[in-house]
Design a protein around this motif. Structure first.
Motif, PDB file in Angstrom:
ATOM      1  N   ALA A 177       0.688  -1.143  -0.256  1.00  0.00           N
ATOM      2  CA  ALA A 177       0.281   0.043   0.695  1.00  0.00           C
ATOM      3  C   ALA A 177       0.948   1.446   0.172  1.00  0.00           C
ATOM      4  O   ALA A 177       2.104   1.207   0.586  1.00  0.00           O
ATOM      5  CB  ALA A 177      -0.982  -0.070   1.139  1.00  0.00           C
ATOM      6  N   MET A 178       0.238   1.957  -0.221  1.00  0.00           N
ATOM      7  CA  MET A 178       1.260   3.662  -0.022  1.00  0.00           C
ATOM      8  C   MET A 178       0.532   4.945   0.935  1.00  0.00           C
ATOM      9  O   MET A 178      -1.175   4.499   0.611  1.00  0.00           O
ATOM     10  CB  MET A 178       1.069   4.394  -1.688  1.00  0.00           C
ATOM     11  CG  MET A 178       1.909   5.317  -1.631  1.00  0.00           C
ATOM     12  SD  MET A 178       1.916   5.991  -3.474  1.00  0.00           S
ATOM     13  CE  MET A 178       0.404   5.734  -4.043  1.00  0.00           C
ATOM     14  N   PHE A 179       0.801   5.859   1.804  1.00  0.00           N
ATOM     15  CA  PHE A 179      -0.186   5.918   1.987  1.00  0.00           C
ATOM     16  C   PHE A 179       0.985   7.215   2.557  1.00  0.00           C
ATOM     17  O   PHE A 179       1.865   7.457   3.190  1.00  0.00           O
ATOM     18  CB  PHE A 179      -0.230   5.535   4.115  1.00  0.00           C
ATOM     19  CG  PHE A 179      -0.438   4.234   4.798  1.00  0.00           C
ATOM     20  CD1 PHE A 179      -0.950   3.077   3.144  1.00  0.00           C
ATOM     21  CD2 PHE A 179       0.154   3.652   5.882  1.00  0.00           C
ATOM     22  CE1 PHE A 179      -1.643   2.444   3.652  1.00  0.00           C
ATOM     23  CE2 PHE A 179      -0.409   1.792   6.504  1.00  0.00           C
ATOM     24  CZ  PHE A 179      -1.459   1.490   5.422  1.00  0.00           C
ATOM     25  N   MET A 180      -0.351   8.381   2.110  1.00  0.00           N
ATOM     26  CA  MET A 180       0.685   9.381   1.351  1.00  0.00           C
ATOM     27  C   MET A 180      -0.243  10.878   2.160  1.00  0.00           C
ATOM     28  O   MET A 180       0.002  11.414   2.518  1.00  0.00           O
ATOM     29  CB  MET A 180       1.009   9.677   0.418  1.00  0.00           C
ATOM     30  CG  MET A 180       1.674  10.892  -0.155  1.00  0.00           C
ATOM     31  SD  MET A 180       2.617  10.949  -1.556  1.00  0.00           S
ATOM     32  CE  MET A 180       0.814  11.019  -2.803  1.00  0.00           C
ATOM     33  N   THR A 181      -1.534  10.637   2.086  1.00  0.00           N
ATOM     34  CA  THR A 181      -2.384  11.670   1.696  1.00  0.00           C
ATOM     35  C   THR A 181      -2.669  11.864   3.399  1.00  0.00           C
ATOM     36  O   THR A 181      -2.684  10.990   4.159  1.00  0.00           O
ATOM     37  CB  THR A 181      -4.008  11.335   0.906  1.00  0.00           C
ATOM     38  OG1 THR A 181      -3.731  11.139  -0.435  1.00  0.00           O
ATOM     39  CG2 THR A 181      -4.444  12.551   1.511  1.00  0.00           C
ATOM     40  N   GLU A 182      -2.641  13.206   3.782  1.00  0.00           N
ATOM     41  CA  GLU A 182      -3.461  13.893   5.508  1.00  0.00           C
ATOM     42  C   GLU A 182      -4.382  14.834   4.744  1.00  0.00           C
ATOM     43  O   GLU A 182      -4.313  15.304   3.852  1.00  0.00           O
ATOM     44  CB  GLU A 182      -2.437  14.049   5.861  1.00  0.00           C
ATOM     45  CG  GLU A 182      -0.586  13.680   5.839  1.00  0.00           C
ATOM     46  CD  GLU A 182       0.678  13.676   6.452  1.00  0.00           C
ATOM     47  OE1 GLU A 182       0.315  15.239   7.029  1.00  0.00           O
ATOM     48  OE2 GLU A 182       1.468  13.530   6.859  1.00  0.00           O
ATOM     49  N   GLN A 183      -4.786  14.997   5.910  1.00  0.00           N
ATOM     50  CA  GLN A 183      -6.008  16.121   6.097  1.00  0.00           C
ATOM     51  C   GLN A 183      -5.272  17.151   5.218  1.00  0.00           C
ATOM     52  O   GLN A 183      -6.781  18.449   4.819  1.00  0.00           O
ATOM     53  CB  GLN A 183      -6.203  16.652   7.123  1.00  0.00           C
ATOM     54  CG  GLN A 183      -7.443  15.106   8.180  1.00  0.00           C
ATOM     55  CD  GLN A 183      -7.981  15.307   9.084  1.00  0.00           C
ATOM     56  OE1 GLN A 183      -7.335  15.029  10.358  1.00  0.00           O
ATOM     57  NE2 GLN A 183      -9.101  15.811   9.176  1.00  0.00           N
ATOM     58  N   MET A 184      -4.211  17.971   6.029  1.00  0.00           N
ATOM     59  CA  MET A 184      -3.882  19.814   5.251  1.00  0.00           C
ATOM     60  C   MET A 184      -2.697  18.999   4.439  1.00  0.00           C
ATOM     61  O   MET A 184      -2.288  20.056   3.573  1.00  0.00           O
ATOM     62  CB  MET A 184      -2.944  20.246   6.551  1.00  0.00           C
ATOM     63  CG  MET A 184      -3.646  20.037   8.011  1.00  0.00           C
ATOM     64  SD  MET A 184      -4.686  21.281   7.320  1.00  0.00           S
ATOM     65  CE  MET A 184      -3.624  23.261   7.179  1.00  0.00           C
ATOM     66  N   ALA A 185      -3.091  17.791   3.537  1.00  0.00           N
ATOM     67  CA  ALA A 185      -1.271  17.461   2.644  1.00  0.00           C
ATOM     68  C   ALA A 185      -2.434  16.334   2.127  1.00  0.00           C
ATOM     69  O   ALA A 185      -2.231  15.022   1.993  1.00  0.00           O
ATOM     70  CB  ALA A 185      -0.602  17.211   3.441  1.00  0.00           C
TER      71      ALA A 185
END
Length: 571
Positions: A177-185
Motif C-alpha cells: 500500500a501507499m500511505f501519503m494523503t493527509e487532511q492538510m496535505a
C-alpha cells in the motif's frame, strides 16, 4: 448466441479477448513472437474469466464491501479488515494464478524463465479490469511498492520482504500500500506533517494521521514522513517502509480508525490510519523521500491509465453488443444514424487510450533498460495518459450506460459500477489539474516534451503512408503550444488545453505507427488516427454540418463484426 429476453441483450459469458481481435493484433506489435506465442493461452483464459466468473465475483464483491473489526469476541484487540469470499477469490486469480504483482520482478510466472515485459502485465490487467476495478488498486500498489523497494531500499531490507511481495501463494503473499494523503496535505505533498523520530534503540518511529489509505491492512506500506528537525517542504521528506506486524508477530503501533464509504471501488477497503509510534524502515537516502515516492506514484499513474483504458474497452464492447442485438423503431440500434455517431466517438476515444497505455509500457521497458531518452519520454507520457485517459473513461462509461438505457442504471448490470469506478482514475495519484501541471513541469524543467517530440517524429517516419495528411503539422503545433504555455506562468490556465492537444496528437501518431507494423492490418488504426486529427485537433465550424464518411462507416461495421464471439480457440 446472445441471451435476449424481451429485447434485452445480455453479453454475459462473452470472452473479452476473443471478442476483441484488435487487441490480439496489437499484442503482436508490442510483444516478441516468442512471448506472444507463450502468453496467448493466458490472454485467452483471462478474457474468458473476465466475461464469466470474474464478472460474477465482482458484482457480488461490490454489494458486500469490507468491514473493519476492532476486537475479537472476548474483547481482546484484534484489528482486521474482513473481505467477502468473492473478493478473496478475485485476489486468488490476480495475485495467485496469474501472478500479476510478481511477473515484472522475477521469473517463474507461467513457467517463463525470466521477468515478463511490462506489456504482458498491463495487457492482462487490461482484461482483468473489464470485470473488476477495486482489486486492481492493491495489485498495482504491491507491484509498484516492490519496484520502489528494490530500486532504493537497502539490500538487506529488500531480501527480507522480496519473496513475500512476489509470492503467488496466498498464504505467504504480502500485499502493499501507499500511505501519503493527509487532511492538510492532499495534492500539496509538501504540507505533510507526519513526524519520524528515532527511539533509544535507533529505530525510526512514525507519528501522525494518514487521511486516505487504500488497502489499509496491507502487510507493507510506503509512507512519506518528515524526520524531526528536517525542515519544511518536500525536500525534507523521507520515505519509510511500514510493516503491519513486527518480526515477533505483534501488531505495529498504528490503528485503522475507520473505513471510508466510497462512491466506487466498494469491493476494496480504504481507511484512515493513526500512526502512534509505529516502527518503520528508512528507504533510500534521508530527504529524498518525495523523489523516491514519485517512482511509485508514476507506476501507479500508469496503472491508473491502463485500468481506465480497460474500462473504456469494456464500455465500448457492451455498447457495440447492445447496438447489434437490440431493436427500436423497427431497426437495430446499430442502424440508427445518431447511435452510430455516438458509438464511433466512443470507439475513437477508447482506442486512443489503449494505444497510449500500451505504447507507454513499451517505453517503460526501454527506460528500465537504461535508455536515457526513453526515460524522458516516459516522464511526460505518464502524466499525459493519467490526465486524459482517466478523464475520458468517465465520459465513455457514461455514454455506454446511456446506450443500454434504463437497464444500465440498475445494479444488476455492471454499467453503474463501471461508471462509479471510472471517476476514481482522475482523482487518485493526482487530480487532473495536478497531473496537467506535471506535464508542464516535465516540459519546462526536464526537456521531456522535446524528447517526446523526437520520439513521435521517428514513429511518424516509420508509419510512412499510414500517417494521415496534416498530422505531422498538427503534432508540431501541439508541441509548440505546450512549450509556450509551460514556460509562461501567466498562461497556467491553458495547461489542460495544451496537454490535451499533445495527448491527441501523440495518440494519433502512435495509432498510425501501430497500423504500419501490423501483419494483415486493414488500415483501421490509421483511420482512427485520422478521426482524432479531424475531430480533436483541426479547427471545425460547428454550424457547417456534415456527417461521417464511408470510411468511418466501414470502420464501425468491422467493430460490430468483431463483437461476434470468435469461434476458434487461442492456439
Amino acid at each position: 448466441m446472445p441471451d435476449i429476453h424481451r429485447n434485452i441483450p445480455d453479453s454475459a459469458g462473452l470472452n473479452a479477448f476473443r471478442a476483441d481481435p484488435a487487441l490480439r493484433r496489437l499484442l503482436e506489435v508490442y510483444l516478441s513472437p516468442e512471448d506472444f506465442a507463450a502468453l496467448l493461452p493466458q490472454f485467452d483464459r483471462m478474457g474468458a474469466l473476465a466475461g464469466g466468473e470474474l464478472e460474477e465475483l465482482a458484482l457480488v464483491a461490490d454489494k458486500n464491501p469490507p468491514t473493519l473489526k476492532i476486537r475479537n469476541r472476548i474483547g481482546a484487540d484484534d484489528q482486521r479488515v474482513e473481505t467477502h469470499p468473492s473478493y478473496q477469490r478475485l485476489e486468488h486469480y490476480a495475485f495467485g494464478e496469474f501472478g500479476l504483482a510478481a511477473m515484472s520482478h522475477r521469473g517463474g510466472v507461467f513457467g517463463r524463465a525470466g521477468k515478463l515485459p511490462p506489456i504482458a502485465k498491463y495487457a492482462l490487467v487490461y482484461l482483468f479490469v473489464q470485470a473488476e476495478f477495486g482489486l486492481c488498486c492493491p495489485l498495482s500498489m504491491t507491484d509498484s511498492l516492490t519496484r520502489t523497494l528494490v530500486k532504493f531500499g537497502d539490500p538487506d531490507l529488500v531480501a527480507e520482504y522480496f519473496d513475500q511481495l512476489t509470492s503467488q501463494d496466498m498464504d505467504v503473499l504480502f500485499q502493499g500500500a501507499m500511505f501519503m494523503t493527509e487532511q492538510m496535505a492532499g495534492s500539496d505533498v509538501g504540507a505533510i506533517d507526519t513526524v519520524a523520530r528515532k527511539d533509544a534503540e535507533g529505530n525510526w518511529r512514525l507519528y501522525g494521521d494518514k487521511w486516505f489509505c487504500s488497502n489499509p491492512d496491507a502487510d507493507l506500506a510506503m509512507v512519506l514522513a518528515r524526520p524531526e528537525g528536517a525542515g519544511e517542504g518536500t525536500k525534507a521528506l523521507s520515505l519509510f517502509l511500514l510493516p503491519r506486524r513486527l518480526p515477533d508477530g505483534t501488531p505495529n503501533a498504528y490503528r485503522i480508525l475507520r473505513l471510508k464509504e466510497k462512491m466506487g471501488t466498494k469491493s476494496m477497503a480504504s481507511g484512515e490510519i493513526a500512526l502512534e509510534g509505529a516502527v518503520a524502515h528508512l528507504v533510500g537516502d534521508p530527504g529524498q523521500g518525495f523523489k523516491q515516492m514519485t517512482d511509485m506514484i508514476n507506476m501507479s499513474r500508469l496503472a491508473n491509465g491502463v485500468r481506465s483504458a480497460g474500462m473504456m474497452r469494456r464500455s465500448v464492447a457492451e455498447a457495440l453488443f447492445i447496438a447489434r442485438h437490440r431493436t427500436a423503431f423497427g431497426k437495430r440500434l446499430l442502424d440508427l444514424p445518431l447511435m452510430r455517431r455516438q458509438l464511433l466517438k466512443m470507439l475513437v476515444t477508447a482506442e486512443q487510450g489503449r494505444s497510449m497505455v500500451f505504447h507507454t509500457a513499451r517505453v517503460l521497458e526501454r527506460a528500465d533498460a537504461g535508455d536515457a531518452r526513453a526515460a524522458k519520454v516516459l516522464r511526460i507520457l505518464t502524466p499525459l495518459l493519467k490526465f486524459r485517459t482517466c478523464r475520458d473513461a468517465r465520459k465513455v462509461a457514461g455514454d455506454a450506460m446511456e446506450v443500454r438505457g434504463g437497464c444500465g442504471y440498475i445494479e444488476e448490470f455492471s454499467d453503474a459500477r463501471v461508471l462509479r469506478d471510472a471517476h476514481l482514475g482522475s482523482i487518485w495519484e493526482g487530480t487532473s489539474n495536478i497531473v496537467a501541471l506535471d506535464v508542464a513541469r516535465a516540459t519546462r524543467r526536464e526537456g521531456a516534451l522535446e524528447a517526446l517530440r523526437a520520439h513521435l517524429d521517428e514513429l511518424g517516419e516509420e508509419a510512412g503512408n499510414m500517417m494521415p495528411g496534416g498530422l505531422a503539422d498538427a503534432l508540431a503545433r501541439a508541441c509548440d503550444y505546450m512549450e509556450a504555455v509551460a514556460r509562461d506562468p501567466a498562461r497556467e490556465a491553458e495547461v489542460r488545453q495544451a496537454a490535451s492537444a499533445v495527448y491527441n496528437a501523440a495518440s494519433a501518431v502512435i495509432m498510425a505507427w501501430e497500423d504500419a507494423r501490423m501483419t494483415g492490418g486493414q488500415g483501421d488504426r490509421a483511420r482512427l488516427a485520422g478521426l482524432v486529427l479531424t475531430h480533436k485537433l483541426l479547427p471545425r465550424d460547428p454550424l457547417a454540418g456534415g456527417g461521417d464518411g464511408a470510411a468511418d462507416a466501414d470502420l464501425l461495421e468491422r467493430a460490430f463484426h468483431d463483437m461476434q464471439p470468435i469461434a476458434e480457440a487461442a492456439e
